[in-house]
Write a protein that holds these residues in place. Structure first.
Motif, mmCIF file in Angstrom:
data_model
loop_
_atom_site.group_PDB
_atom_site.id
_atom_site.type_symbol
_atom_site.label_atom_id
_atom_site.label_comp_id
_atom_site.label_asym_id
_atom_site.label_seq_id
_atom_site.Cartn_x
_atom_site.Cartn_y
_atom_site.Cartn_z
ATOM 1 N N ARG A 14 -32.563 30.430 0.268
ATOM 2 C CA ARG A 14 -32.655 31.753 1.173
ATOM 3 C C ARG A 14 -33.994 31.904 1.140
ATOM 4 N N LYS A 168 -24.395 31.803 7.643
ATOM 5 C CA LYS A 168 -25.897 32.002 7.726
ATOM 6 C C LYS A 168 -26.333 31.066 8.618
ATOM 7 N N ARG A 200 -30.961 38.832 5.475
ATOM 8 C CA ARG A 200 -29.933 39.668 4.945
ATOM 9 C C ARG A 200 -29.763 40.937 5.913
#
Length: 436
Positions: A14, A168, A200
């Motif tokens: 991420r 995602k 996010r």
């Protein structure tokens, strides 16, 4: 490690788009036009490499599930087993193989874990040739039961993490390294869009930041400039638009459709379990005490992502007629009650998508054949909710616009915090989490 290998590693992480942009600039170097470099530099100037502190409080990796290494190490000691080679017990197949190999040593059947009815009594142990004490037998039996319990938990946690990744960025984390590195333009687009897709959610009463920004558009245009070299199949793992899918053969599209259909099946099964375990207010989808909102929202996101890809592929294959007989809707995420109240207080109203969600059968039950729903029913539900069924993505591939690049904010539970060190302190002291 080479630069392109560093870029490949980000697919399963991420990383902030700024840091991925920094790697892309280093990788492409003199191959960029002035305009392309300027766009990438908008992001790269905010990279951790160029930061005074070089630090972010936000995790740069997804979670990992804990296997049965600890329990199996103990079992090897107690059963006095000689292991010829070291095995990875953070792996479901290896844990299951260990149980199947060791359980027969005490005549225990895998899956039979009732302490009262599934253990052998003294006579049965003698008949089975087990010359061990009751205490020793019980100790081994309980340990194997704990390993089975750990295996089940490991499978469940692995499933949750996999669905979070799918929610995602689709299937980009499953692209093999050889396909990724075959073309640099392909690699750069996938890696940057992957990072943008992993952003996010922020605590807001407005729509969330859209992942496809002006830098994505520029990198995608580089792929279009060399269509014969571009690995369109790899791009389709994360970006299944009509423009991408037209470069795939029907066989490639069919294979990808089959994969997304199987993923939908797996998610449908898990959604059904979560729905039964959580007393969810379907009408408002507001979180209430006892709801596992994190798992639900990640799984709902995975369903919607998989459904979008499935929808794109059936249209690309000219199979949209399927929707006349079978059409399953989106899954709504759970929302914090204060966000809903905030939205209503500023003149908003309940999301019309939630109204559609309430008018049609539960989508996973439709997919499993337990309920019936088709395109006509969804169109009617959208009409009553004053929502365009096509533009909203209920019955057709969703279209998107290119957004402007915006710096990645430092977040604590979705709340923007200006300083990463402050964010660490706030998270450590449980601010914004209802604990203080």
């Amino acid at each position: 490690m080479t630069t392109v290998e560093q870029l490949y590693e980000t697919l399963d992480q991420r990383r902030r788009p700024e840091d991925v942009a920094e790697i892309i600039i280093e990788l492409l170097k003199n191959k960029l036009t002035k305009h392309e470099w300027t766009l990438l530099e908008k992001a790269a100037k905010g990279s951790l490499k160029r930061s005074m502190f070089g630090y972010t409080s936000m995790l740069e990796t997804f979670g990992t599930a804990a296997g049965a290494e600890k329990q199996i190490t103990k079992a090897i000691e107690i059963f006095k087993i000689a292991e010829s080679e070291k095995s990875d017990y953070n792996n479901a197949e290896n844990i299951e193989a260990f149980l199947n190999r060791i359980s027969p040593l005490i005549q225990k059947s895998v899956g039979q874990n009732n302490f009262k009815s599934d253990r052998l009594n003294k006579i049965q142990r003698i008949e089975a040739g087990l010359d061990i004490s009751k205490r020793n037998y019980n100790k081994k039996w309980r340990l194997l039961k704990r390993i089975e319990k750990r295996l089940y938990k490991y499978i469940q946690e692995s499933k949750k993490i996999e669905f979070q990744k799918i929610a995602k960025h689709g299937l980009s984390h499953t692209i093999n390294q050889q396909d990724f590195e075959a073309d640099l333009n392909t690699a750069c687009f996938i890696a940057y869009f992957n990072a943008r897709s992993g952003l996010r959610s922020t605590f807001t009463n407005q729509s969330q930041e859209r992942p496809f920004d002006e830098i994505c558009e520029m990198l995608f245009n580089r792929c279009k400039e060399n269509p014969d070299r571009t690995n369109w199949q790899a791009i389709a793992y994360i970006y299944t638009t009509e423009e991408v899918l037209q470069h795939l053969t029907d066989e490639q599209k069919g294979t990808l459709l089959g994969r997304w259909t199987e993923i939908l099946r797996e998610i449908a099964e898990f959604l059904g379990e979560l729905w039964n375990e959580n007393d969810i207010n379907r009408k408002t989808m507001a979180v209430k005490k006892g709801n596992d909102s994190t798992t639900w929202n990640n799984t709902a996101g995975a369903w919607n992502k998989a459904r979008d890809n499935w929808m794109n592929l059936i249209y690309a294959l000219g199979m949209e007629y399927i929707l006349e007989d079978l059409s399953f809707g989106k899954v709504m995420r759970l929302m914090a009650a204060d966000v809903i109240a905030w939205h209503l207080s500023t003149g908003g109203k309940l999301d019309p998508n939630t109204e559609v969600w309430n008018r049609v059968p539960l989508p996973w039950e439709v997919f499993q054949g337990k309920e019936f729903c088709n395109k006509k029913m969804i169109v009617e539900a959208c009409r009553k909710a004053e929502l365009d069924p096509e533009k909203s993505g209920w019955i057709a591939p969703r279209t998107h616009q290119v957004s402007r690049f915006t710096p990645t904010p430092e977040l604590v539970h979705g709340v923007i915090v200006s300083n990463p060190f402050l964010a660490s302190v706030l998270r450590k002291n449980k601010y914004f989490s209802g604990k203080v």
